[in-house]
Each structure stands twice: as C-alpha cells, then as structure tokens.
Design an enzyme around this catalytic site. Structure first.
Site, PDB file in Angstrom:
ATOM      1  N   CYS A  87       0.847  -1.202   0.000  1.00 45.47           N
ATOM      2  CA  CYS A  87       0.000   0.000   0.000  1.00 45.47           C
ATOM      3  C   CYS A  87       0.886   1.257   0.000  1.00 45.47           C
ATOM      4  O   CYS A  87       1.576   1.507  -0.967  1.00 45.47           O
ATOM      5  CB  CYS A  87      -0.967  -0.043   1.181  1.00 45.47           C
ATOM      6  SG  CYS A  87      -2.371   1.065   0.975  1.00 45.47           S
ATOM      7  N   HIS A 195      -3.574  -5.684   0.906  1.00 47.98           N
ATOM      8  CA  HIS A 195      -2.971  -5.930   2.222  1.00 47.98           C
ATOM      9  C   HIS A 195      -2.980  -7.408   2.618  1.00 47.98           C
ATOM     10  O   HIS A 195      -3.918  -7.852   3.285  1.00 47.98           O
ATOM     11  CB  HIS A 195      -3.744  -5.149   3.289  1.00 47.98           C
ATOM     12  CG  HIS A 195      -3.496  -3.686   3.277  1.00 47.98           C
ATOM     13  ND1 HIS A 195      -2.425  -3.102   3.928  1.00 47.98           N
ATOM     14  CD2 HIS A 195      -4.173  -2.674   2.692  1.00 47.98           C
ATOM     15  CE1 HIS A 195      -2.461  -1.786   3.745  1.00 47.98           C
ATOM     16  NE2 HIS A 195      -3.505  -1.500   3.002  1.00 47.98           N
ATOM     17  N   GLU A 197      -1.227  -8.747   4.944  1.00 41.25           N
ATOM     18  CA  GLU A 197      -1.041  -8.870   6.396  1.00 41.25           C
ATOM     19  C   GLU A 197      -2.361  -8.763   7.162  1.00 41.25           C
ATOM     20  O   GLU A 197      -2.413  -9.053   8.345  1.00 41.25           O
ATOM     21  CB  GLU A 197      -0.028  -7.820   6.893  1.00 41.25           C
ATOM     22  CG  GLU A 197      -0.552  -6.405   7.100  1.00 41.25           C
ATOM     23  CD  GLU A 197      -0.731  -5.586   5.820  1.00 41.25           C
ATOM     24  OE1 GLU A 197      -0.728  -6.170   4.711  1.00 41.25           O
ATOM     25  OE2 GLU A 197      -0.897  -4.350   5.936  1.00 41.25           O
TER      26      GLU A 197
END
Lengths: 224, 77
Positions: A87, A195, A197
């Site tokens: 990002c 994302h 994570e």
C-alpha cells in the site's frame, strides 16, 4: 531469519506487518525509525508498511522515499535483501525508484476500502511461491492512490519479464493492465496495493495472505 | 530571490481531481468548460545566487515525479 519493518511518521500498518512477520517466522522484526541511517546487519527481509507517511504531503510516499532510512533500504535491496512494500509501502518504493511506475489517484476519485479479488500472475517469485499460477485470492484494499501507471514500454517489459506478480480480478482503481503488484528486475522487491497482512488468521475472516509470508520465510530459511 | 514551480500531470495521465472540478463547475451552471486539469504551485524563497541547476535538481529529485508530472520554473525577481 532477521527481518525489519520501517516506521515513518504516519505509518499505520507497521504493527500488523510486524505481527505477520513474527507469526510465520517466530522472530520479532526490528522496528526501524525513518531517521535511522543504518539497518541491522544481515537482514533477510524488510517490510515497508502501509499508512499515510508524512500525511501524504506532496505525493503519496514522496517524502518517505527521500527519508534517510530509504537510502539504507535501497542499498540492502541491491545486496539482495527481500523488500516487501504494501500500500503506502508500494508508493514509497515507486517514489524511491526501487520499482518502476507510479501510483495515481484512483480513477473513481474515491477512497476504496474493501476486499478485492486478485489473480496470481507469477507464482514463481519468492513472494508468491505458495500460490498456484492463475489462482484467485482475495485481499483487502484500503487506498486513495492505487491506480498503477507506467508508460507502455515499461508495462510491456514488466509483463514480458514476468514481473507482474498480482493482478486485480476486478479492476477497482483503474490500474494499467489490472496490475496490483510488481517485482523489481532481480525479483527481490515486491510492491503491492492490497494488504496480505490483514488476512493471515482465521479470526480475520480469511487467511489468503498467510501463504505470501510463509512462502517468503520458507524460501529464506532454505537459502540460509 | 523567489521561484515558482508549476507541477502538472503529463498529457494522457488521468486526472480524477480535474474531472471532479469540471463536474462541479458544470453543476454550478458554467457551460463551455471543455476540460479541467489540476496541478500544484510551489513557491520557493531562495538564497540569492541559487543556481538554475540547483532549482532544476530540486524539481527532478523531489518536487515533481517525472514519471507522471511535468514542471515549469518561473523565477520571480
């Protein structure tokens, strides 16, 4: 395995990224402040996290890309250390020249915050080795400036060299050729808008992102 | 010495901000606006004698991203 996560003023995914690194490797990453000019020795992996570094002043990622620590990250990348930018981290990597192109304002003009389907374009990279080529997965996106842009020659080169790691199954932001994540020439730097994570534990609702970190860590341990 | 740096998106680079401004102008009843492109103006207050090369380097290294933007330098006495 030794890892680090870079922290800029305005980063807000640094902790999530550190949790993901630790969850799959068993060791805590070093958290490195943007003013630091040196990184720990023998790092295997550096995370450049999401967020709004320096308040997105001037351009997203522009100020962070010129911060002292990014000189050290660039040197580490040149030596072969793996670098994962997510990002805002992807924006920082393009602004710093570690990856080609730029991230423009989303074509819709809107901030997008939702899950998006992705296709694994290159499953041979160190970052995507635990996925199947052509597999569709889903990661959250949360960005205003995720519209990947590069000139036609650069896009042709990226595609020809297998450097498009991930594409949007549904192009949510206007990115050229549906590109969601790209690799550098050597294959040790990946920048991506979605994302991973945020989807590594069953409690997150899905775990599609976990294999990205597992693949990275297994590859690094095998190399050691 | 002052310099004004105009940073604009290159032709062909999508400008959603410009499009939104265009749309808002039309909403206000202004007809005949063919297109809107938004950019940035950065004013620098510089030490006398700052070289043109230095100002150009500032633009290339930070103020503009030359992948997507053009810049123009206007020196103000």
């Amino acid at each position: 395995m030794k890892s680090a996560v870079i922290v800029f003023p305005g980063s807000n995914c640094d902790r999530d990224l550190a949790v993901a690194f630790e969850a799959v490797s068993g060791t805590k990453p070093a958290m490195i402040w943007h003013r630091d000019t040196e990184l720990p020795d023998d790092l295997d992996l550096i995370g450049v996290p999401g967020g709004f570094s320096y308040g997105d002043y001037l351009r997203s990622g522009a100020m962070a890309a010129r911060s002292p620590v990014m000189q050290a990250v660039a040197k580490a990348a040149e030596r072969g250390t793996y670098v994962l930018g997510i990002c805002n981290g992807f924006q920082v990597l393009t602004e710093s020249g570690l990856l080609p192109g730029a991230l423009l304002r989303n074509a819709s003009g809107h901030f997008i915050c939702r899950d998006v389907g992705l296709t694994v374009d290159n499953a041979q990279s160190a970052f995507t080795s635990k996925y199947d080529a052509g597999e569709t997965i889903s990661f959250p996106v949360a960005h205003h400036d995720g519209n990947y842009f590069a000139d036609a020659d650069t896009l042709d080169r990226l595609e020809g060299e297998g450097r498009v790691a991930l594409r949007y199954a549904e192009n949510c932001n206007g990115s050229a050729r549906d590109i969601a994540g790209i690799l550098n020439e050597a294959g040790n730097v990946l920048g991506m808008m979605p994302h991973p994570e945020r989807v590594i534990e069953p409690a997150h609702g899905k775990t599609d992102g976990r294999r990205l970190f597992e693949g990275l860590v297994e590859g690094l341990l095998a190399r050691a | 010495m002052k310099a004004r740096i105009f940073v604009t998106l290159k032709g062909g680079v999508l400008d959603p901000q410009g499009k939104a401004i265009h749309h808002a102008l039309e909403g206000l009843g202004f007809t005949g606006v063919n297109d809107v492109r938004a950019g940035k103006l950065i004013e620098l207050d510089l030490a006398d004698g700052t070289s043109d090369d230095d100002i150009d380097a500032m633009c290339r290294k930070l103020l503009a991203n030359t992948v997507i933007e053009n810049y123009r330098i206007e020196k103000v006495a």
